[in-house]
Design an enzyme around this catalytic site. Sequence first.
Site, PDB file in Angstrom:
ATOM      1  N   CYS A 164       0.632  -1.359   0.101  1.00  0.00           N
ATOM      2  CA  CYS A 164       0.060  -0.060  -0.027  1.00  0.00           C
ATOM      3  C   CYS A 164       0.940   1.092   0.219  1.00  0.00           C
ATOM      4  O   CYS A 164       1.703   1.551   0.971  1.00  0.00           O
ATOM      5  CB  CYS A 164      -0.827  -0.217   1.099  1.00  0.00           C
ATOM      6  SG  CYS A 164      -1.764   1.637   1.509  1.00  0.00           S
ATOM      7  N   CYS A 182       0.192   3.653   2.600  1.00  0.00           N
ATOM      8  CA  CYS A 182       0.507   3.153   3.901  1.00  0.00           C
ATOM      9  C   CYS A 182       2.171   3.437   4.342  1.00  0.00           C
ATOM     10  O   CYS A 182       2.699   3.841   5.475  1.00  0.00           O
ATOM     11  CB  CYS A 182       0.404   1.618   4.281  1.00  0.00           C
ATOM     12  SG  CYS A 182      -1.297   1.009   3.988  1.00  0.00           S
TER      13      CYS A 182
END
Length: 104
Positions: free
Chosen positions: A29, A32
């Site tokens: 991600c 993230c």
Amino acid sequence: MVEEIDEKKFDELIKGEKPVVCDFFATWCGPCKMLAPVMEKVSEEFGDKATFVKVDVDDNPVLAIRYGVMSIPLVAVFKGGELIGKTLGYMSHTEAKEFVEKNI
């Protein structure tokens, strides 16, 4: 410091006295990855008031399901075993600091 933990460690920590700030993430991600250094910095500022951890949702799907994590990154705050606040998506340092201050 933000420690990566598993479901067992998570369940132990949220029962403790200190609030737990948990970053639900995945290694693939992008947002993230951008949020990780922000949470590290915030953990240095508030480490005496809360425990900062991160949980990989791919490695710990039961936790993701338990707390309804449908999108990531999701930062959640737990007190006394209860979810008391959460926010979805990337946050700037200022936003992350405000979120943590408000919820711990």
